[in-house]
Design an enzyme around this catalytic site. Structure first.
Site, short mmCIF file in Angstrom:
data_model
loop_
_atom_site.label_atom_id
_atom_site.label_comp_id
_atom_site.label_asym_id
_atom_site.label_seq_id
_atom_site.Cartn_x
_atom_site.Cartn_y
_atom_site.Cartn_z
N THR A 33 0.82 -1.21 0.00
CA THR A 33 0.00 0.00 0.00
C THR A 33 0.85 1.26 0.00
O THR A 33 0.38 2.33 -0.37
CB THR A 33 -0.90 0.04 1.26
OG1 THR A 33 -0.08 -0.27 2.39
CG2 THR A 33 -2.02 -0.98 1.18
N ASP A 169 9.96 1.10 7.51
CA ASP A 169 10.81 0.36 8.44
C ASP A 169 11.50 1.30 9.43
O ASP A 169 11.50 1.07 10.64
CB ASP A 169 11.86 -0.44 7.67
CG ASP A 169 11.24 -1.50 6.78
OD1 ASP A 169 10.02 -1.73 6.91
OD2 ASP A 169 11.96 -2.08 5.95
#
Length: 378
Positions: A33, A169
């Site tokens: 996404t 991340d």
């Protein structure tokens, strides 16, 4: 681990330093996404990279990787880039901090980690975030905004490590908060915390230890599919698309592009559904959406593989609340939301059945949602 780092630091440099740590991450839901302007839903976990650091009064960094038993020394100018790949992460964080007009001076460091490598838990982002946080604290009076720390890590990947990654991340590693997941809007970069104090449940990763060789860059192909559909809809990304809009252009796009867009549009809503469910403590809905995501990644986005589908089927047979592929796909882990009273039986069953079918046991990583980058207390 911290005691080992402290002892090694004393042995290598004859002194002590300050200890910092930053976490690996999971993503509960929201896959593929990010490049579609949608939402991701990560959390930091109780697997860390920790580093002891001491300012050494020179213009050199002296670094020792305890896990690799490898030492490296380098300067802080662009031409000083080390050859060792692990050291380039630290060098990159130093350079990206300096490029932004902040201070970095020479330091000594010993670091180690317990973030499993190759399991999709972002050990490199944990390493970057640990050092970005430390340099901010040691040299810059914590004047660098937290989001800038995440961007320093991302730029390190882009400019020094050859990985064109998104921001998720490093974001999760810097912003992680115990018992909370974070919804990151990949378009506006706004974020919000949601409670994940899953009493009565455990989160566990089941690592297939399988990684299929990828040909024809399947990630790029999927991204191109999404971009073609967005262009047909007159949009920059699929963020604002809905199923009715997709159906309206179905005849004008390929079946493959239609399937890819159908997954992304559905996944955007699933992330929002999970956020709402967590606020009510409704883990059954969270689990149902996880299974839907796996099905979509397998059938519509076609990034699963037989081993991951098998792990997902075993989870379903065992009554696991939710299970799905975590990460880009084509191998790696499933992430599973398991009731406490089913946990031991599930682990025993999934190990035995996977071993029987594929000739090796999967690796089990229980995870707890924890704090991100921080300075360690003595």
């Amino acid at each position: 681990m911290k005691q080992k780092i402290k002892e090694l630091f004393n042995e290598k440099f004859g002194t002590n330093g300050v200890m910092y740590a930053s976490a690996g991450r999971i993503n509960l839901i929201g896959e593929h996404t990010d490049y579609n302007g949608g939402f991701v839903f990560p959390g930091a976990i109780d697997k860390y990279i920790a580093a002891m650091i001491n300012v050494n009064g020179t213009d050199k960094v002296r670094a020792y990787s305890a896990d690799l038993d490898s030492y490296c020394e380098f300067g802080l100018n662009e031409e000083d880039a080390p050859k060792e790949q692990w050291a380039r992460y630290i060098f990159g964080v130093c350079r990206e901090t300096i490029k932004r007009g902040f201070t970095v001076k020479g330091f000594d460091t010993v670091f180690a980690g317990n973030v499993p490598l190759g399991a999709g838990l972002s050990s490199s982002a944990a390493l970057e975030s640990c050092f970005a946080f430390a340099l901010n604290d040691l040299f810059n009076d914590n004047k660098i905004e937290k989001f800038e720390l995440a961007l320093i890590g991302q730029s390190t990947e882009h400019n020094y490590c050859g990985v064109n990654c998104g921001i998720m991340d490093q974001f999760a590693s810097v912003f992680g908060k115990k018992n909370c997941l974070m919804r990151l809007d990949c378009r506006s970069l706004e974020h919000e915390y949601f409670p994940f104090d899953a009493k009565g449940y455990k989160l566990v990763l089941v690592d297939s230890k399988v990684k299929h060789e990828l040909v024809d860059s399947p990630y790029n192909k999927r991204r191109e599919s999404c971009e073609r559909v967005a262009a047909k809809l007159g949009m920059e990304t699929l963020r604002d698309a809905d199923f009715a809009m997709l159906e309206a252009v179905k005849a004008k796009i390929s079946e493959e592009d239609y399937m890819r867009a159908r997954f992304v549009i559905g996944e955007k809503q699933r992330v929002l559904d999970v956020c709402e469910a967590l606020e009510k403590g409704d883990f059954e809905t969270v689990g149902a959406r996880m299974y839907e995501t796996h099905n979509g990644l397998s059938k519509d986005y076609e990034v699963s593989c037989v081993e991951l589908d098998f792990l997902n089927d075993v989870a379903k047979e065992c009554g696991v609340t939710g299970s799905r592929i975590m990460g880009g796909g084509f191998g790696g882990c499933t992430i599973n939301l398991v009731k406490d009273d089913l946990y031991d039986k599930f682990i025993e069953t999934v190990k035995a059945k996977f071993n029987e079918k594929y000739g090796h046991e999967p690796v089990i990583y229980p995870v707890v949602i924890s704090d991100g980058a921080h300075k360690c207390e003595d």
